[in-house]
Design an enzyme around this catalytic site. Structure first.
Site, short mmCIF file in Angstrom:
data_model
loop_
_atom_site.label_atom_id
_atom_site.label_comp_id
_atom_site.label_asym_id
_atom_site.label_seq_id
_atom_site.Cartn_x
_atom_site.Cartn_y
_atom_site.Cartn_z
N ASP A 10 48.45 121.54 69.58
CA ASP A 10 47.35 120.68 70.00
C ASP A 10 47.96 119.47 70.70
OD1 ASP A 10 44.74 119.60 70.19
OD2 ASP A 10 45.08 118.37 68.43
N SER A 11 47.09 118.61 71.21
CA SER A 11 47.59 117.41 71.88
C SER A 11 48.17 116.41 70.88
CB SER A 11 46.45 116.75 72.63
OG SER A 11 45.44 116.36 71.72
N TYR A 42 44.07 115.01 75.83
CA TYR A 42 43.85 116.04 76.85
C TYR A 42 42.43 115.93 77.44
CZ TYR A 42 47.95 118.96 75.54
OH TYR A 42 49.20 119.47 75.33
N GLY A 43 41.54 115.40 76.63
CA GLY A 43 40.11 115.50 76.94
C GLY A 43 39.63 114.75 78.17
N CYS A 73 42.98 123.67 69.87
CA CYS A 73 42.54 122.66 70.82
C CYS A 73 41.28 123.17 71.53
CB CYS A 73 43.66 122.40 71.82
SG CYS A 73 43.18 121.26 73.14
N THR A 75 39.71 121.71 73.88
CA THR A 75 39.78 121.41 75.30
C THR A 75 40.44 122.56 76.06
OG1 THR A 75 39.96 119.08 74.71
CG2 THR A 75 40.54 119.66 76.96
N GLU A 151 43.85 108.98 66.75
CA GLU A 151 45.30 108.91 66.98
C GLU A 151 45.84 107.52 66.61
OE1 GLU A 151 47.72 111.13 67.96
OE2 GLU A 151 46.35 112.83 67.96
N CYS A 185 36.03 119.79 68.84
CA CYS A 185 37.37 119.24 69.05
C CYS A 185 38.04 119.22 67.68
CB CYS A 185 37.27 117.82 69.60
SG CYS A 185 38.85 116.94 69.61
N THR A 186 39.25 119.73 67.62
CA THR A 186 39.92 119.87 66.32
C THR A 186 40.22 118.52 65.68
OG1 THR A 186 42.04 120.06 67.47
CG2 THR A 186 40.91 122.11 66.89
N HIS A 187 40.35 117.48 66.50
CA HIS A 187 40.57 116.14 65.93
C HIS A 187 39.39 115.71 65.04
CE1 HIS A 187 43.85 115.40 68.82
NE2 HIS A 187 44.11 114.31 68.15
N1 DGL Z 1 42.18 118.24 69.67
C1 DGL Z 1 41.96 118.68 71.01
C2 DGL Z 1 40.65 119.37 71.17
O1 DGL Z 1 40.30 120.10 70.26
C3 DGL Z 1 42.37 117.73 72.11
C4 DGL Z 1 41.78 116.37 72.07
C5 DGL Z 1 42.36 115.48 73.15
O2 DGL Z 1 43.57 115.39 73.25
O3 DGL Z 1 41.56 114.89 73.90
O4 DGL Z 1 39.96 119.29 72.14
#
Ligand code: DGL
Length: 266
Positions: A10-11, A42-43, A73, A75, A151, A185-187
């Site tokens: 992931d990012s 990444y988003g 991820c 994204t 983050e 989004c996994t975050h």
């Molecule tokens: N956790 C990632 C996702 O599921 C990336 C989030 C990011 O870096 O913007 O989209």
């Protein structure tokens, strides 16, 4: 039986929600985790950049001889599904499993999906949900403030900045009385308690990360590919020390040394 490791990337911290879920489902698996923290988030990036990064990240984790990759991820899952599908090593995204889980929600109240800007812009979550739940109102909302907040450590439900961001972003879901929300989004799994506190316990939350981990478990079991010794190795393109500290906070346990790797050029 296959003792090769599983790759997860992931990012940044978000993919740890998938790692945690997979650990619960398959405690014996060996896992290689890559946090591309040097390039997070990444988003906010373009589709072209995201697709190039997807291949770079896949190549990086498959360099460890993995039997499968969990692309933790949303994204990448939403912007590069074709690249995952055609990759040399079996690669699983989190979009389809998340959408399939949500499609089982009964009733007529709207269904929500929240994800990064690039994920929502791709239209992939919305399209898949519309196809899986015909006639149902779908609310697809980008939440661009969430990943930077997570983050930088704003993860507690009582955190004032996080509460503001959650209310700001999720108000339409509350207004429309959404029955369930997919955390695309996994975050977002890391701030599930803040999201739940705002939306209320009656709104079902589905984590794309958890659904993706379950889909990978099913694939490994059905193909006789489970096996390992429960080991973990972590790599990051950011600060190893910082990642180890934040990961330990989220996982509730210390993680072994994190190796720092150079940031790849997009
Ligand atoms: N956790 C990632 C996702 O599921 C990336 C989030 C990011 O870096 O913007 O989209």
């Amino acid at each position: 039986m296959d003792n090769r490791p599983i790759g997860i990337f992931d990012s940044g911290l978000g993919g740890l929600t998938a790692l945690r879920a997979l650990r619960q489902l398959l405690p014996e698996e060996d896992i290689i985790y890559f946090a591309d923290a040097g390039r997070v988030p990444y988003g906010g990036r373009s589709r072209e950049q995201i697709r190039r990064m997807a291949v770079q990240d896949l190549d990086f984790v498959s360099g460890f001889g993995v039997k499968a990759v969990l692309v933790a991820c949303g994204t990448i899952s939403s912007n590069a599904p074709d690249l995952l599908q055609s990759y040399a090593v079996p690669a699983f995204g989190v979009l389809t499993p998340g959408v399939e889980a949500m499609a089982c929600v009964p009733g007529e109240a709207p269904l929500g999906v929240i994800a990064t800007e690039a994920s929502i812009r791709s239209g992939a979550f919305e399209k898949a949900l519309r196809a899986a739940c015909p006639g149902r109102e779908i609310l697809a909302l980008p939440c661009p403030n969430f990943v930077p907040l997570i983050e930088s450590g704003h993860t507690e439900a009582e955190d004032p900045l996080l509460r503001w961001a959650v209310e700001n972003c999720l108000a339409p879901l509350k207004e429309r009385g959404a029955a369930a929300v997919l955390l695309g989004c996994t975050h977002y799994g890391i701030i599930a308690s803040a999201i739940r506190a705002y939306l209320g316990a009656e709104v079902a939350l589905y984590g794309a990360a958890d659904c993706g981990a379950a889909a990978l478990r099913d694939y490994l079991r059905h193909n006789g590919l489970t096996g390992g010794r429960g080991r973990e190795r972590y790599y990051t393109s950011g600060s190893g020390e910082e990642f180890a500290r934040k990961a330990a906070l989220f996982l509730g346990r210390e993680i072994d040394g994190v190796e720092e790797v150079p940031v790849m050029e997009v």
